[in-house]
Design a protein around this motif. Structure first.
Motif, PDB file in Angstrom:
ATOM      1  N   ARG A 113       0.803  -1.223   0.000  1.00  0.00           N
ATOM      2  CA  ARG A 113       0.000   0.000   0.000  1.00  0.00           C
ATOM      3  C   ARG A 113       0.841   1.280   0.000  1.00  0.00           C
ATOM      4  NH1 ARG A 113      -5.312  -0.903   0.829  1.00  0.00           N
ATOM      5  NH2 ARG A 113      -5.914  -2.982   1.576  1.00  0.00           N
ATOM      6  N   ASN A 114       2.109   1.154   0.313  1.00  0.00           N
ATOM      7  CA  ASN A 114       2.957   2.344   0.359  1.00  0.00           C
ATOM      8  C   ASN A 114       3.693   2.596  -0.954  1.00  0.00           C
ATOM      9  OD1 ASN A 114       4.566   0.122   0.511  1.00  0.00           O
ATOM     10  ND2 ASN A 114       5.863   0.884   2.187  1.00  0.00           N
ATOM     11  N   THR A 115       3.257   1.928  -2.043  1.00  0.00           N
ATOM     12  CA  THR A 115       3.900   2.116  -3.338  1.00  0.00           C
ATOM     13  C   THR A 115       3.079   3.066  -4.202  1.00  0.00           C
ATOM     14  OG1 THR A 115       2.721   0.220  -4.282  1.00  0.00           O
ATOM     15  CG2 THR A 115       4.857  -0.213  -3.231  1.00  0.00           C
ATOM     16  N   LEU A 116       3.559   3.293  -5.429  1.00  0.00           N
ATOM     17  CA  LEU A 116       2.870   4.193  -6.350  1.00  0.00           C
ATOM     18  C   LEU A 116       1.537   3.616  -6.826  1.00  0.00           C
ATOM     19  CD1 LEU A 116       5.925   5.298  -8.551  1.00  0.00           C
ATOM     20  CD2 LEU A 116       4.792   6.604  -6.732  1.00  0.00           C
ATOM     21  N   TRP A 117       1.345   2.277  -6.625  1.00  0.00           N
ATOM     22  CA  TRP A 117       0.109   1.632  -7.056  1.00  0.00           C
ATOM     23  C   TRP A 117      -1.038   1.814  -6.064  1.00  0.00           C
ATOM     24  CZ3 TRP A 117       0.191   0.256 -11.905  1.00  0.00           C
ATOM     25  CH2 TRP A 117       1.384  -0.160 -12.492  1.00  0.00           C
ATOM     26  N   ALA A 118      -0.776   2.451  -4.937  1.00  0.00           N
ATOM     27  CA  ALA A 118      -1.773   2.528  -3.865  1.00  0.00           C
ATOM     28  C   ALA A 118      -3.088   3.158  -4.338  1.00  0.00           C
ATOM     29  CB  ALA A 118      -1.202   3.310  -2.681  1.00  0.00           C
ATOM     30  N   GLU A 119      -2.991   4.276  -5.060  1.00  0.00           N
ATOM     31  CA  GLU A 119      -4.211   4.961  -5.519  1.00  0.00           C
ATOM     32  C   GLU A 119      -4.942   4.141  -6.564  1.00  0.00           C
ATOM     33  OE1 GLU A 119      -5.529   9.256  -7.533  1.00  0.00           O
ATOM     34  OE2 GLU A 119      -3.454   8.919  -6.838  1.00  0.00           O
ATOM     35  N   LEU A 120      -4.186   3.529  -7.478  1.00  0.00           N
ATOM     36  CA  LEU A 120      -4.808   2.711  -8.513  1.00  0.00           C
ATOM     37  C   LEU A 120      -5.398   1.432  -7.930  1.00  0.00           C
ATOM     38  CD1 LEU A 120      -5.364   2.276 -11.531  1.00  0.00           C
ATOM     39  CD2 LEU A 120      -3.079   1.250 -11.725  1.00  0.00           C
ATOM     40  N   LYS A 121      -4.807   0.957  -6.845  1.00  0.00           N
ATOM     41  CA  LYS A 121      -5.252  -0.281  -6.215  1.00  0.00           C
ATOM     42  C   LYS A 121      -6.701  -0.207  -5.753  1.00  0.00           C
ATOM     43  CE  LYS A 121      -3.509  -3.591  -2.789  1.00  0.00           C
ATOM     44  NZ  LYS A 121      -2.436  -3.871  -1.829  1.00  0.00           N
ATOM     45  N   ALA A 122      -7.101   0.959  -5.258  1.00  0.00           N
ATOM     46  CA  ALA A 122      -8.465   1.127  -4.747  1.00  0.00           C
ATOM     47  C   ALA A 122      -9.492   1.263  -5.871  1.00  0.00           C
ATOM     48  CB  ALA A 122      -8.529   2.347  -3.838  1.00  0.00           C
ATOM     49  N   LYS A 123      -9.035   1.646  -7.071  1.00  0.00           N
ATOM     50  CA  LYS A 123      -9.970   1.896  -8.174  1.00  0.00           C
ATOM     51  C   LYS A 123      -9.865   0.870  -9.293  1.00  0.00           C
ATOM     52  CE  LYS A 123      -9.661   6.924  -7.424  1.00  0.00           C
ATOM     53  NZ  LYS A 123      -9.326   8.229  -8.065  1.00  0.00           N
ATOM     54  N   ALA A 124      -8.918  -0.030  -9.205  1.00  0.00           N
ATOM     55  CA  ALA A 124      -8.632  -0.932 -10.328  1.00  0.00           C
ATOM     56  C   ALA A 124      -9.843  -1.766 -10.729  1.00  0.00           C
ATOM     57  CB  ALA A 124      -7.465  -1.847  -9.965  1.00  0.00           C
ATOM     58  N   HIS A 125     -10.638  -2.230  -9.736  1.00  0.00           N
ATOM     59  CA  HIS A 125     -11.766  -3.099 -10.056  1.00  0.00           C
ATOM     60  C   HIS A 125     -12.810  -2.397 -10.919  1.00  0.00           C
ATOM     61  CE1 HIS A 125     -13.270  -0.925  -6.482  1.00  0.00           C
ATOM     62  NE2 HIS A 125     -14.455  -1.111  -7.018  1.00  0.00           N
ATOM     63  N   LYS A 126     -12.853  -1.059 -10.879  1.00  0.00           N
ATOM     64  CA  LYS A 126     -13.835  -0.320 -11.675  1.00  0.00           C
ATOM     65  C   LYS A 126     -13.514  -0.359 -13.169  1.00  0.00           C
ATOM     66  CE  LYS A 126     -14.789   2.959  -7.921  1.00  0.00           C
ATOM     67  NZ  LYS A 126     -14.785   4.387  -7.522  1.00  0.00           N
ATOM     68  N   TYR A 127     -12.256  -0.613 -13.498  1.00  0.00           N
ATOM     69  CA  TYR A 127     -11.842  -0.594 -14.897  1.00  0.00           C
ATOM     70  C   TYR A 127     -11.852  -1.981 -15.537  1.00  0.00           C
ATOM     71  CZ  TYR A 127     -10.127   4.007 -13.478  1.00  0.00           C
ATOM     72  OH  TYR A 127     -10.031   5.287 -12.982  1.00  0.00           O
ATOM     73  N   ILE A 128     -12.159  -3.009 -14.758  1.00  0.00           N
ATOM     74  CA  ILE A 128     -12.117  -4.366 -15.302  1.00  0.00           C
ATOM     75  C   ILE A 128     -13.186  -4.574 -16.381  1.00  0.00           C
ATOM     76  CG2 ILE A 128     -12.507  -6.799 -14.750  1.00  0.00           C
ATOM     77  CD1 ILE A 128     -11.139  -6.373 -12.106  1.00  0.00           C
ATOM     78  N   GLY A 129     -14.433  -4.252 -16.059  1.00  0.00           N
ATOM     79  CA  GLY A 129     -15.526  -4.440 -17.014  1.00  0.00           C
ATOM     80  C   GLY A 129     -15.304  -3.702 -18.322  1.00  0.00           C
ATOM     81  N   PRO A 130     -15.050  -2.372 -18.287  1.00  0.00           N
ATOM     82  CA  PRO A 130     -14.798  -1.640 -19.532  1.00  0.00           C
ATOM     83  C   PRO A 130     -13.594  -2.168 -20.301  1.00  0.00           C
ATOM     84  CG  PRO A 130     -15.288  -0.112 -17.753  1.00  0.00           C
ATOM     85  CD  PRO A 130     -15.166  -1.467 -17.128  1.00  0.00           C
ATOM     86  N   SER A 131     -12.556  -2.615 -19.595  1.00  0.00           N
ATOM     87  CA  SER A 131     -11.350  -3.125 -20.262  1.00  0.00           C
ATOM     88  C   SER A 131     -11.651  -4.400 -21.034  1.00  0.00           C
ATOM     89  CB  SER A 131     -10.246  -3.385 -19.240  1.00  0.00           C
ATOM     90  OG  SER A 131      -9.848  -2.198 -18.597  1.00  0.00           O
ATOM     91  N   VAL A 132     -12.404  -5.313 -20.407  1.00  0.00           N
ATOM     92  CA  VAL A 132     -12.724  -6.580 -21.066  1.00  0.00           C
ATOM     93  C   VAL A 132     -13.600  -6.345 -22.297  1.00  0.00           C
ATOM     94  CG1 VAL A 132     -13.917  -8.778 -20.796  1.00  0.00           C
ATOM     95  CG2 VAL A 132     -12.479  -7.936 -18.957  1.00  0.00           C
ATOM     96  N   ILE A 133     -14.587  -5.477 -22.175  1.00  0.00           N
ATOM     97  CA  ILE A 133     -15.450  -5.154 -23.317  1.00  0.00           C
ATOM     98  C   ILE A 133     -14.637  -4.517 -24.441  1.00  0.00           C
ATOM     99  CG2 ILE A 133     -17.383  -3.706 -24.082  1.00  0.00           C
ATOM    100  CD1 ILE A 133     -18.585  -4.056 -21.279  1.00  0.00           C
TER     101      ILE A 133
END
Length: 310
Positions: A113-133
């Protein structure tokens, strides 16, 4: 000749049945989880689409190859041949894209959680559906030229090369030659890009797991539980999946290049290439199910998910 054809047909049939059973079992597993109200993981949506893509690959290539090897000839029309090759290419490319997305998402999930991915980590699941489509749409458009290079009967006058798959011909003529080179370059660049992302995300997960293990050993000493966390098991499953994909995909790509370069490819080269093309879609559901604790526990401890990410 008859013995060779029956042996080849039996191998194709075994691979097709094994792959179809595995992928439908995985889809049935998710259907069961849905009906009993289990909580889905964020990666489950990617795996569902990966499984559908795998089914398309197996059915569009395994079934025709099996029927051809067992003696059935010319059972597909020209439109049927074009459709089979198009579905196979779209399914293959979506399988590659989904595997890459699965690996990247899991790399983000297990990152500290202390890396640069921390902010994206909380929102990543929101982009799964649009990415797959988006993957489905882009690959359907990118493969729009595939049917132009396929024919049920070799009747082209200016054919410079043909590959006989038994039930269809893959052809190249003077008109398609330049477009074919551009298309091949685009496909190669895309495949290399996804493989690089896969290797990067896999390396990132390995490093993260190693550091986590060292920290646990430092804190608890030698008295560390042998049971791994669900997150760790999921990561290990994806690492095995990616390793299988990269090795099989590399071999399949080498044989595909040979098919493209060689003017009259042999029977064994064509069939070995087809078998390797269906290998990853066949083994991937078994890898995923073997590391999913919900399959083993039959989801007895699951609770209803009221806030699913899907």
């Amino acid at each position: 000749m008859v013995t060779r054809d029956w042996t080849t047909g039996t191998i194709y049939l075994s691979q097709t049945i094994t792959g179809v059973l595995g992928n439908f079992s995985l889809l049935s597993h998710y259907l069961y989880l849905y009906f009993i109200g289990c909580k889905f993981r964020s990666t489950d949506l990617i795996i569902k689409h990966l499984t559908v893509a795998n089914c398309l690959v197996i059915l569009s290539r395994g079934v025709p190859q099996t029927m051809t090897a067992l003696g059935m000839k010319h059972f597909l029309s020209d439109i049927g041949c074009k459709l089979m090759f198009y579905v196979h290419r779209v399914g293959r490319d979506v399988s590659i894209s989904s595997t890459c997305l699965l690996s990247i998402f899991q790399a983000i999930t297990v990152s500290p959680r202390n890396t640069l991915w921390a902010e994206l980590k909380a929102k990543a699941h929101k982009y799964i559906g649009p990415s797959v489509i988006l993957f489905w749409i882009v690959n359907m458009i990118l493969n729009i030229l595939v049917p132009t290079g396929v024919s049920a009967k070799w009747s082209e006058k200016n054919v410079t090369k043909k590959t006989d798959y038994g039930y269809c011909y893959s052809i190249t003529n003077d008109k398609l030659k330049e477009y074919g080179r551009l298309y091949a370059a685009l496909v190669l660049l895309r495949d290399v890009f996804f493989v690089v992302l896969l290797l990067w995300s896999s390396s990132s997960m390995v490093v993260t797991l190693y550091r986590h293990k060292k920290q646990i050993q430092y804190i608890h000493g030698t008295n560390v539980s042998s049971r791994s966390s669900p997150e760790s098991r999921a990561t290990q499953s994806i690492l095995i999946l990616v390793s299988s994909f990269v090795s099989l995909f590399t071999l399949s790509s080498i044989l595909h290049i040979c098919l493209t370069v060689i003017r009259n490819p042999s029977f064994w080269l064509v069939n070995t290439s087809a078998l390797l093309a269906g290998s990853f879609p066949t083994v991937s559901p078994y890898i995923l199910m073997s590391h999913d604790s919900r399959v083993q526990r039959l989801c007895c401890a699951c609770t209803r998910n009221t806030e699913s990410h899907i």
